[in-house]
Structures are given as structure tokens and as C-alpha cells.
Design a protein around this motif. Structure first.
Motif, PDB file in Angstrom:
ATOM      1  N   GLN A 162      -0.620  35.399  24.157  1.00  0.00           N
ATOM      2  CA  GLN A 162      -0.622  34.359  25.089  1.00  0.00           C
ATOM      3  C   GLN A 162      -1.390  33.272  24.716  1.00  0.00           C
ATOM      4  N   LEU A 163      -2.566  33.333  23.890  1.00  0.00           N
ATOM      5  CA  LEU A 163      -3.313  32.045  23.372  1.00  0.00           C
ATOM      6  C   LEU A 163      -2.314  31.582  22.614  1.00  0.00           C
ATOM      7  N   GLU A 164      -1.843  32.120  21.628  1.00  0.00           N
ATOM      8  CA  GLU A 164      -0.814  31.446  20.661  1.00  0.00           C
ATOM      9  C   GLU A 164       0.147  30.717  21.396  1.00  0.00           C
ATOM     10  N   LYS A 165       1.016  31.260  22.389  1.00  0.00           N
ATOM     11  CA  LYS A 165       2.009  30.525  23.016  1.00  0.00           C
ATOM     12  C   LYS A 165       1.294  29.329  23.894  1.00  0.00           C
ATOM     13  N   LEU A 166       0.363  29.547  24.375  1.00  0.00           N
ATOM     14  CA  LEU A 166      -0.395  28.259  25.090  1.00  0.00           C
ATOM     15  C   LEU A 166      -0.909  27.308  24.083  1.00  0.00           C
ATOM     16  N   ARG A 167      -1.272  27.698  22.793  1.00  0.00           N
ATOM     17  CA  ARG A 167      -1.808  26.712  21.837  1.00  0.00           C
ATOM     18  C   ARG A 167      -0.414  25.874  21.331  1.00  0.00           C
ATOM     19  N   LEU A 168       0.417  26.624  21.112  1.00  0.00           N
ATOM     20  CA  LEU A 168       1.792  25.893  20.629  1.00  0.00           C
ATOM     21  C   LEU A 168       2.386  25.021  21.657  1.00  0.00           C
ATOM     22  N   GLU A 169       2.027  25.451  23.058  1.00  0.00           N
ATOM     23  CA  GLU A 169       2.587  24.291  23.813  1.00  0.00           C
ATOM     24  C   GLU A 169       1.892  23.139  23.997  1.00  0.00           C
ATOM     25  N   ILE A 170       0.341  23.328  24.026  1.00  0.00           N
ATOM     26  CA  ILE A 170      -0.394  22.245  24.000  1.00  0.00           C
ATOM     27  C   ILE A 170      -0.139  21.270  22.553  1.00  0.00           C
ATOM     28  N   ASN A 171       0.084  21.960  21.639  1.00  0.00           N
ATOM     29  CA  ASN A 171       0.416  21.132  20.637  1.00  0.00           C
ATOM     30  C   ASN A 171       1.699  20.409  20.684  1.00  0.00           C
ATOM     31  N   LYS A 172       2.367  20.841  21.395  1.00  0.00           N
ATOM     32  CA  LYS A 172       3.842  19.992  21.601  1.00  0.00           C
ATOM     33  C   LYS A 172       3.519  18.504  22.515  1.00  0.00           C
ATOM     34  N   LYS A 173       2.769  18.993  23.593  1.00  0.00           N
ATOM     35  CA  LYS A 173       2.490  17.764  24.233  1.00  0.00           C
ATOM     36  C   LYS A 173       1.255  16.579  24.166  1.00  0.00           C
ATOM     37  N   LYS A 174       0.298  17.408  23.291  1.00  0.00           N
ATOM     38  CA  LYS A 174      -0.676  16.252  23.051  1.00  0.00           C
ATOM     39  C   LYS A 174      -0.871  16.087  21.674  1.00  0.00           C
ATOM     40  N   GLU A 175      -1.806  15.033  20.921  1.00  0.00           N
ATOM     41  CA  GLU A 175      -1.819  14.610  19.736  1.00  0.00           C
ATOM     42  C   GLU A 175      -3.347  15.058  19.658  1.00  0.00           C
ATOM     43  N   ILE A 176      -3.553  16.222  19.347  1.00  0.00           N
ATOM     44  CA  ILE A 176      -5.051  16.672  19.446  1.00  0.00           C
ATOM     45  C   ILE A 176      -5.126  17.466  17.722  1.00  0.00           C
ATOM     46  N   ILE A 177      -4.122  17.573  17.043  1.00  0.00           N
ATOM     47  CA  ILE A 177      -4.295  17.844  15.710  1.00  0.00           C
ATOM     48  C   ILE A 177      -4.787  16.988  14.700  1.00  0.00           C
ATOM     49  N   SER A 178      -5.824  17.637  14.046  1.00  0.00           N
ATOM     50  CA  SER A 178      -6.320  16.591  12.985  1.00  0.00           C
ATOM     51  C   SER A 178      -5.399  16.670  11.656  1.00  0.00           C
TER      52      SER A 178
END
Length: 317
Positions: A162-178
Motif C-alpha cells: 500500500q505504501l508503494e502504491k501511495l508513493r507512486l501516486e504521489i510521484n505522478k501528482k507532485k514534483e518532489i523527486i530529486s
């Protein structure tokens, strides 16, 4: 030459059935047959100290050629586990160093499941430490904690997925990846997701080991309570895809030697009957003499059981 993992034997059962004694007898017999064995207790009761009439700690103690004994300190393992988690958090999430993480990890010590996590980390360490040895024998704690230990990877994977799915969703919506550049190529690096995938891989490995490599033996007596707990252990492990490799019936009185150990309601056949002994099975000399005088051949039985498929009751999947 590539070193191989030791065969891992877990001894489970109701408190007082003699699982520590069975684990000790097996370790002594295997060492006597020329195998290198580590016997480790995950039980806070420190029964191995009483059985061998000596003190054990997290530092291995050699009691026979080829036989080392360890008494795991659960509190020490919890502290070590939390220390390791703290180091990884600080290394991967440097922006959190402004916070006082120590207070948060003090709270974690009390969180449900921490004992199982610490014992799992300890077990993984023991497997690495004794790489190339023949056997790693684990005297397990009371049934409730033992089952939590075996259930840990399955339960944790539900959470991690569930954490993996949530993180992937976050990465789609926000530019928080270095983003970094390496040899002219832009590489996306998400430390959070990388850590999640590392945890997932660890739990998948542990789950696979429990299902396919671990050998679990239940120790019981002929009374109704210990038999009922053995059946409960079988049922709970079956849900997790873990099968009992066999059973030890420890006869506690002269009378119960006349009772059938091969109870038709038992989940799988008896691996070994331990006959009644009038003398307390305490001390290395007494334990060694008991295996010889009673005609037990535990080393041969265990060698056979770890090289064939686990026993399974007809009609059970």
C-alpha cells in the motif's frame, strides 16, 4: 567454494512441553554426528541456561566441538533494530535531522509487533553469521510471539504494498523527486520509494524462506492442552503457507508411555518419541547419556526430514 545457508530448524510448542529440551538434544546429537550446529534461544525464559547448567548470552559459547549456543536478548535486539532504522532514516532523509528523532524512536519501542521485527532482524543476522554451517536450531518463544514472527513478512507486505502504491501516486501528482545527472543522462531518484522497495524485497525473501526452506517442529505431550496447541500451531502456519516438518512427542510420565503418540487427530505423523526419563534432563553429560541409552537417533531422523518434503496429513492442502 560458495558457502551455503545452514538448514534452519524451528522448535515450537506450548510452554512446558519440553521444546527447549528437544532442541538441545537434537543439537547435541547432530554435533556428535560431526555436523556444525548453532543452537539459539529466542525465548526469554532462558531454559537453555538451566538445561546446560551454564549461562549464555548474545555472544556464542562453544559447549561441544561443532556446537555453539546463543541466548538472544530480546530487549537488546529491539534496541539494535531501532538503532539500525534510525541510521537509515538519517542517511536517506537528511532534511529530518532538524527534528529530535530520538523521542519518536523511544515511542516505537512500545509499538505492537516490535518484538517480532527485532527477532526477524536477529534471525536474518544469524543466518548470515552461520553461513557455511550445517544447522541453525531455534528454540522459539511462546506460541503467540512465535506465530507473530512467522506472520511478520505476510502482514508487513500488505502494508508495504500500500505504501508503494501511495508513493507512486504521489510521484505522478507532485514534483518532489530529486533529479541528478550522470554521464549526461538525467536519472530520477526517489529515496523514499527506493527504501520502500528495499523493505519489500527483505520481506519477500523472508516469506519465501519460511514457506520453502524453514523446517518447523512442534513439541507436545500426550495431554489434551498441548495437543490442542499443536493443532492450533499447524492451522495458523498452514494459513501462512508454512507446513510442519514433523512432531516430537515428549513423554512426561511413565504412564503416558502407554498412550499412543500417533494421535489420529494430529496434523502430521510423529517424527520422534522421547521416552520418559526419571532423572531430570539437566547437564551436558545427562543429555548425552540419555540419547545413547534411549536409542534415539535424532541426527538421522532430522537429516531425513530436511531432505524430503514436509509431512502432510491426508486431506489437508
Amino acid at each position: 567454494m560458495t558457502k551455503t545457508e545452514p538448514d534452519v530448524l524451528f522448535f515450537l510448542g506450548k510452554g512446558g512441553t519440553g521444546k527447549s529440551t528437544c532442541a538441545a538434544l537434537c543439537a547435541i546429537d547432530l554435533a556428535g554426528a560431526g555436523f556444525r550446529v548453532c543452537l539459539s534461544s529466542f525465548d526469554d525464559a532462558h531454559n537453555l541456561c538451566d538445561i546446560f547448567q551454564t549461562t549464555f548470552s548474545h555472544a556464542p559459547k562453544t559447549i561441544l566441538p561443532g556446537l555453539e549456543v546463543i541466548q538472544v536478548d530480546k530487549d537488546r535486539e529491539i534496541a539494535s533494530y531501532l538503532s539500525g532504522v534510525t541510521r537509515k532514516v538519517k542517511r536517506n532523509f537528511t532534511y529530518l535531522t532538524a527534528f529530535n528523532l530520538g523521542n519518536y524512536f523511544d515511542v516505537l519501542k512500545l509499538s505492537p509487533g516490535m518484538e517480532a521485527h527485532a527477532l526477524a532482524a536477529c534471525f536474518t543476522g544469524l543466518k548470515k553469521k552461520y553461513m557455511g554451517w550445517d544447522y541453525l536450531i531455534i528454540d522459539m518463544p511462546p506460541t503467540a510471539l512465535s506465530l507473530s514472527f512467522f506472520n511478520l513478512p505476510t502482514l508487513s507486505l500488505l502494508w508495504v504494498n500500500q505504501l508503494e502504491k501511495l508513493r507512486l501516486e504521489i510521484n505522478k501528482k507532485k514534483e518532489i523527486i530529486s533529479k541528478i545527472k550522470l554521464v549526461g543522462k538525467e536519472i530520477t531518484q526517489d529515496k523514499v520509494l527506493a527504501r520502500i522497495m528495499e523493505i519489500k524485497s527483505d520481506h519477500l525473501d523472508l516469506k519465501s524462506f519460511f514457506e520453502h526452506k524453514a523446517k518447523c517442529y512442534a513439541v507436545h505431550n500426550t495431554d489434551a492442552l498441548s495437543l490442542a496447541e499443536t493443532k492450533r500451531i499447524f492451522d495458523q502456519l498452514s494459513i501462512l503457507g508454512i507446513k510442519l516438518a514433523g512432531l516430537f512427542c515428549n513423554h512426561r510420565t511413565p504412564d503416558d508411555m502407554y498412550q499412543s503418540a500417533a494421535d489420529p487427530e494430529l496434523p502430521c505423523r510423529i517424527l520422534m518419541d522421547l521416552p520418559y526419563c526419571a532423572q531430570p534432563l539437566v547437564g551436558l553429560d545427562t543429555l548425552t547419556r540419555f540419547t545413547r541409552q534411549s536409542g534415539l537417533n535424532l541426527a538421522e531422523e532430522l537429516k531425513e526430514s530436511v531432505t524430503r518434503r514436509p509431512f502432510q496429513c491426508p486431506g489437508r492442502s
